[in-house]
Enzyme design. Sequence first.
Site, mmCIF file in Angstrom:
data_model
loop_
_atom_site.group_PDB
_atom_site.id
_atom_site.type_symbol
_atom_site.label_atom_id
_atom_site.label_comp_id
_atom_site.label_asym_id
_atom_site.label_seq_id
_atom_site.Cartn_x
_atom_site.Cartn_y
_atom_site.Cartn_z
ATOM 1 N N SER A 74 0.829 -1.208 0.000
ATOM 2 C CA SER A 74 0.000 0.000 0.000
ATOM 3 C C SER A 74 0.861 1.255 0.000
ATOM 4 C CB SER A 74 -0.885 0.025 1.238
ATOM 5 O OG SER A 74 -1.672 -1.136 1.304
HETATM 6 N N1 SAH Z 1 -0.693 -3.967 3.959
HETATM 7 C C1 SAH Z 1 -0.220 -4.799 2.880
HETATM 8 C C2 SAH Z 1 -1.281 -4.819 1.805
HETATM 9 C C3 SAH Z 1 -1.149 -5.959 0.883
HETATM 10 S S1 SAH Z 1 -2.459 -6.052 -0.301
HETATM 11 C C4 SAH Z 1 1.074 -4.225 2.351
HETATM 12 O O1 SAH Z 1 1.205 -2.998 2.391
HETATM 13 O O2 SAH Z 1 1.926 -4.969 1.904
HETATM 14 C C5 SAH Z 1 -3.708 -6.974 0.573
HETATM 15 C C6 SAH Z 1 -3.323 -8.348 1.054
HETATM 16 O O3 SAH Z 1 -4.489 -8.967 1.553
HETATM 17 C C7 SAH Z 1 -2.771 -9.274 -0.039
HETATM 18 O O4 SAH Z 1 -1.537 -9.778 0.375
HETATM 19 C C8 SAH Z 1 -3.844 -10.360 -0.132
HETATM 20 O O5 SAH Z 1 -3.303 -11.630 -0.459
HETATM 21 C C9 SAH Z 1 -4.427 -10.346 1.248
HETATM 22 N N2 SAH Z 1 -5.771 -10.927 1.358
HETATM 23 C C10 SAH Z 1 -6.838 -10.791 0.519
HETATM 24 N N3 SAH Z 1 -7.900 -11.484 0.968
HETATM 25 C C11 SAH Z 1 -7.513 -12.082 2.128
HETATM 26 C C12 SAH Z 1 -8.150 -12.945 3.077
HETATM 27 N N4 SAH Z 1 -9.425 -13.353 2.947
HETATM 28 N N5 SAH Z 1 -7.441 -13.363 4.156
HETATM 29 C C13 SAH Z 1 -6.153 -12.994 4.326
HETATM 30 N N6 SAH Z 1 -5.485 -12.175 3.475
HETATM 31 C C14 SAH Z 1 -6.156 -11.734 2.387
#
Ligand code: SAH
Length: 202
Positions: A51
């Site tokens: 993000s």
């Molecule tokens: N805060 C993180 C954002 C990553 S994007 C960063 O800055 O790196 C969002 C993440 O949520 C992804 O890695 C995706 O795989 C995860 N995600 C999506 N649905 C999910 C679920 N049901 N349970 C766990 N993780 C999930």
Amino acid sequence: MVQRLHEQGIEDSLVLDIMAREPRHLFLDEALSHRAYEDTALPIGHAQTLSQPWIVARMSELVHEQQPTRVLEIGTGSGYQTLILARMVEELWSVERINALHRQAAKRMRLLKAHNVRLRLADGGHGWPEAAPFDVILLTACASELPEPLLSQLVEGGVLIAPLEAHDGSQWLTRVRRCGESYEHERLEPVRFVPLLEGVIR
Ligand code: SAH
């Protein structure tokens, strides 16, 4: 980066201090690490993104406002938001559904000595029942409907902070507060996140 966040309206000095100290470049592939301090979302593989700093700061500010001790994050991703939260709360739990990302984040937490973080490979829609209830639950992926188990894992007066999709497809950062058996929704600002998906990818 932190000066820019301040100019963009982030006022929480604890959040700004932590983000000034912690190495965002360690959360990216080497080929991208020179861009780590730009105000932009960056790819972390598996169609997911790290993000943008502003949204990490904004969500951290909203978490800090609650003065929580126990926090659950859904969507560990690279682990950068996880680390920032780990530096401001006592205990943090974070769930990721993609094994490769989960393992990489675990390595980074060890390297950066974030010993107050517990990571789990699972579908975050189930929350983390054994560790519940939480003062704050933070989603870093966008839901069109909030999984019910998450809401029931909040303490009384606790908040869930999440990007939620509206009927027209727009996404809004939303704060949901638990008041007994009812939940108050407060729409904060428009955002853009990858979707919350079901199941685990090993
Ligand atoms: N805060 C993180 C954002 C990553 S994007 C960063 O800055 O790196 C969002 C993440 O949520 C992804 O890695 C995706 O795989 C995860 N995600 C999506 N649905 C999910 C679920 N049901 N349970 C766990 N993780 C999930």
